[in-house]
Design a protein around this motif. Structure first.
Motif: not given
Length: 192
Positions: A9-14, A20-21, A78-79, A96-98
């Motif tokens: 998974t891409l880092p949550e910070v992105i 960045a997203s 979403a995140v 997070k699953h997504g």
């Protein structure tokens, strides 16, 4: 059901950074597009037998840029909103699953062009894009139904385009006997 796998998974910070997203998929998609040399890709595209309703080559760049931006914004919504501590544990887990599924689908997306135009492997490219389509249908369902309706709706144009792109990929493969290896060489010889 998907599972959150931090290593995939891409880092949550992105996801928590709006620019960045949005810019990550646009930048990666552009890099892959240029790595396959746009002039060569355009020449190859035009040399293949095409199914009905095949768009002109100039349409792909703007369409993908818009779709990458929309998918990036969907991932942000979403995140970022889905993992808020104000949400239920189930919503946070689904977001997070997504995120894992989003990262996997982005990899599948980025693999298609090198498979089809670089390696000239239409069977593998078509399998890739059908897997990409299925994963995004599920992702839109997952995020749109349980996390953020807008995020799910933002993926609908992408899903529609992927359906059309699957038709084009399979159509070009079928019309060219699933072998693209000598088509461009034949077209260049005819042009000389």
């Amino acid at each position: 059901m998907t599972t959150f796998i931090s290593q995939l998974t891409l880092p949550e910070v992105i996801f928590n950074n709006l620019p960045a997203s949005i810019l990550l998929p646009i930048t990666l998609g552009t890099a892959v597009g240029y790595s396959t040399r746009p002039k060569t890709t355009k020449r190859r595209y035009l040399s293949y037998k095409q199914p009905p309703f095949s768009p002109p080559p100039w349409l792909f760049g703007p369409a993908w840029t818009l779709l990458y931006g929309m998918m990036g914004y969907a991932s942000y919504r979403a995140v970022h909103y889905g993992t808020s501590p104000l949400n239920s544990a189930a919503t946070i887990a689904t977001a997070k699953h997504g995120a894992t599924l989003y990262t996997i689908q982005l990899g599948l997306n980025l693999a298609w062009m090198p498979l089809f135009f670089g390696l000239k492997r239409p069977v593998e490219a078509t399998v890739d894009i059908i897997a990409l389509l299925g994963s995004n249908i599920y992702l839109a369902y997952l995020w749109g139904g349980s996390v953020d309706r807008t995020a799910g709706l933002l993926l609908v144009p992408y899903i529609a385009w992927l359906g059309f792109a699957s038709y084009l990929s399979a159509g070009v493969g079928y019309l060219n006997n699933w072998d693209l290896s000598d088509i461009e060489k034949d077209a260049v010889v005819k042009d000389e």
